[in-house]
Design a protein around this motif. Structure first.
Motif, PDB file in Angstrom:
ATOM      1  N   UNK A 142       0.846  -1.303  -0.144  1.00 63.90           N
ATOM      2  CA  UNK A 142      -0.042  -0.106  -0.022  1.00 63.90           C
ATOM      3  C   UNK A 142       0.715   1.111   0.027  1.00 63.90           C
ATOM      4  N   UNK A 143       1.291   1.545  -1.081  1.00 61.36           N
ATOM      5  CA  UNK A 143       2.285   2.766  -1.460  1.00 61.36           C
ATOM      6  C   UNK A 143       1.957   3.965  -0.660  1.00 61.36           C
ATOM      7  N   UNK A 144       0.583   4.252  -0.701  1.00 63.79           N
ATOM      8  CA  UNK A 144       0.087   5.498  -0.123  1.00 63.79           C
ATOM      9  C   UNK A 144      -0.342   5.608   1.211  1.00 63.79           C
ATOM     10  N   UNK A 145      -0.081   4.572   1.854  1.00 64.23           N
ATOM     11  CA  UNK A 145      -0.403   4.164   3.564  1.00 64.23           C
ATOM     12  C   UNK A 145       0.532   5.112   4.133  1.00 64.23           C
ATOM     13  N   UNK A 146       0.121   5.590   5.383  1.00 63.10           N
ATOM     14  CA  UNK A 146       1.135   5.901   6.503  1.00 63.10           C
ATOM     15  C   UNK A 146       0.932   4.858   7.491  1.00 63.10           C
ATOM     16  N   UNK A 147       2.258   4.381   7.869  1.00 66.31           N
ATOM     17  CA  UNK A 147       2.571   3.086   8.390  1.00 66.31           C
ATOM     18  C   UNK A 147       3.114   3.550  10.006  1.00 66.31           C
ATOM     19  N   UNK A 148       2.694   3.327  10.843  1.00 71.16           N
ATOM     20  CA  UNK A 148       3.581   3.265  12.298  1.00 71.16           C
ATOM     21  C   UNK A 148       3.914   1.824  12.525  1.00 71.16           C
ATOM     22  N   UNK A 149       4.995   1.673  13.500  1.00 63.33           N
ATOM     23  CA  UNK A 149       5.295   0.500  14.099  1.00 63.33           C
ATOM     24  C   UNK A 149       5.964   0.694  15.450  1.00 63.33           C
ATOM     25  N   UNK A 150       5.638  -0.042  16.444  1.00 66.86           N
ATOM     26  CA  UNK A 150       5.827   0.089  17.842  1.00 66.86           C
ATOM     27  C   UNK A 150       6.497  -1.147  18.430  1.00 66.86           C
ATOM     28  N   UNK A 151       7.469  -1.019  19.280  1.00 68.95           N
ATOM     29  CA  UNK A 151       8.053  -2.279  19.866  1.00 68.95           C
ATOM     30  C   UNK A 151       8.464  -1.616  21.221  1.00 68.95           C
ATOM     31  N   UNK A 152       8.758  -2.946  22.073  1.00 66.34           N
ATOM     32  CA  UNK A 152       9.142  -2.413  23.672  1.00 66.34           C
ATOM     33  C   UNK A 152      10.571  -2.898  23.570  1.00 66.34           C
ATOM     34  N   UNK A 153      11.096  -3.154  22.511  1.00 66.78           N
ATOM     35  CA  UNK A 153      12.717  -3.553  22.556  1.00 66.78           C
ATOM     36  C   UNK A 153      13.315  -2.486  21.668  1.00 66.78           C
ATOM     37  N   UNK A 154      14.440  -1.894  22.163  1.00 67.19           N
ATOM     38  CA  UNK A 154      15.260  -0.941  21.405  1.00 67.19           C
ATOM     39  C   UNK A 154      16.212  -1.615  20.435  1.00 67.19           C
TER      40      UNK A 154
END
Length: 298
Positions: A142-154
């Motif tokens: 989905x090239x036009x999407x805005x993607x956010x990703x989270x994790x609890x590990x640096x």
């Protein structure tokens, strides 16, 4: 008797003897092919046509090192520091899980469900991103999407960020613990939320191969037997306030808890709950919609 010398056929026999009892013969051959591809640039056919060829000592040293690590049960992906995910090459190390085919299926489900959004602008959140495989796959599709990703590990976020840059994917990464509601205020609202959270119970650990239990990160794999739905509860609660109207939530799940996760989502106010199977026919995914007047694209 173990073969000596640097001939290809002797090297193959050395691997077969050393790894016997650790891996099945067919898997040993696959490991060898992966190493020949990495160290020599050879594909399977070239290996079989070169059995009498002598390899340089520098290459033999690389094979020997890999063989020693494989004999401990260390996954080859960690040895080569890379893994493929639906045609995308990703860096991996002990901070992140090795991407699984089932998770490729999860991405395919999302892509199929949102086929009409292929060229639309919408927002996606990947919770517990690990190597970034889900976020990167969805951003590439989905090239036009805005993607956010989270994790609890640096450590995981470092790997995920590097993978996103290498694959030219613009993704926003944040350090956040989904179990800590104080982290939630840093996050916005999304059309799609997806997560492959820890879902293997501690009691199931004894049934798993040591190349998983001794090398992959426990915090990304295991939950207590007393609260196996811990992450699903937290993410469902989060999603009720962070999904946009008619937004969709996707989970990868433990096959034992398909009904329980579905009931949890129903009690949390979700509708159109679907329990879906993986390519082995096992309950592996749950999707649901937060029902409300739609403002979604498409």
């Amino acid at each position: 008797m173990e073969q000596t010398g640097n001939l290809v056929k002797n090297l193959i026999e050395r691997f077969r003897i050393k790894l016997a009892g650790i891996y099945p013969d067919q898997e040993i051959r696959q490991l060898m092919y992966m190493l020949f591809a990495e160290f020599m640039g050879w594909q399977k056919t070239r290996v079989h046509l070169s059995l009498e060829e002598e390899l340089p000592e520098t290459v033999i040293k690389s094979f020997r090192q890999a063989l020693e690590e494989l004999s401990t049960g260390k996954p080859i992906q960690y040895i080569l520091h890379q893994s493929w995910f639906n045609g995308t090459l990703l860096k991996v190390d002990s901070n992140v899980l090795i991407p699984r085919p089932e998770t490729e299926e999860l991405c395919s489900l999302i892509e199929t469900d949102h086929a009409l959004w292929r060229n639309q602008s919408f927002s996606i959140l990947d919770i517990g991103t690990g190597s970034g495989c889900i976020a990167i796959e969805l951003k590439k599709h989905f090239l036009q999407s805005f993607v956010t990703a989270i994790d609890n590990s640096d450590g995981a976020l470092d790997i995920a960020g590097s993978n996103a840059r290498e694959n030219h994917c613009e993704i926003s990464f944040f350090h956040a613990d989904i179990l800590n509601q104080m982290s939630w205020k840093e996050l916005g609202q999304y059309h799609v939320i997806v997560s492959n959270p820890p879902y293997i119970t501690a009691s199931e650990k004894v049934l798993m191969h040591r190349n998983v239990t001794e090398f992959e990160p426990d915090m990304a794999l295991f939950v207590s037997d007393q609260d196996p739905l811990l992450f699903y509860k937290a993410i469902s609660d989060f999603a009720t306030t962070h999904l946009l109207p008619s937004g969709r939530l996707y989970f990868e799940i433990n096959e034992r808890f398909g009904k329980a996760v579905s009931e949890l989502l129903h009690s949390s106010g979700f509708e159109e709950i679907q329990l879906r199977q993986d390519f082995h026919g096992k309950d592996r995914f749950v999707s649901a919609i937060l029902k409300a007047p739609s403002t979604l694209p498409g």
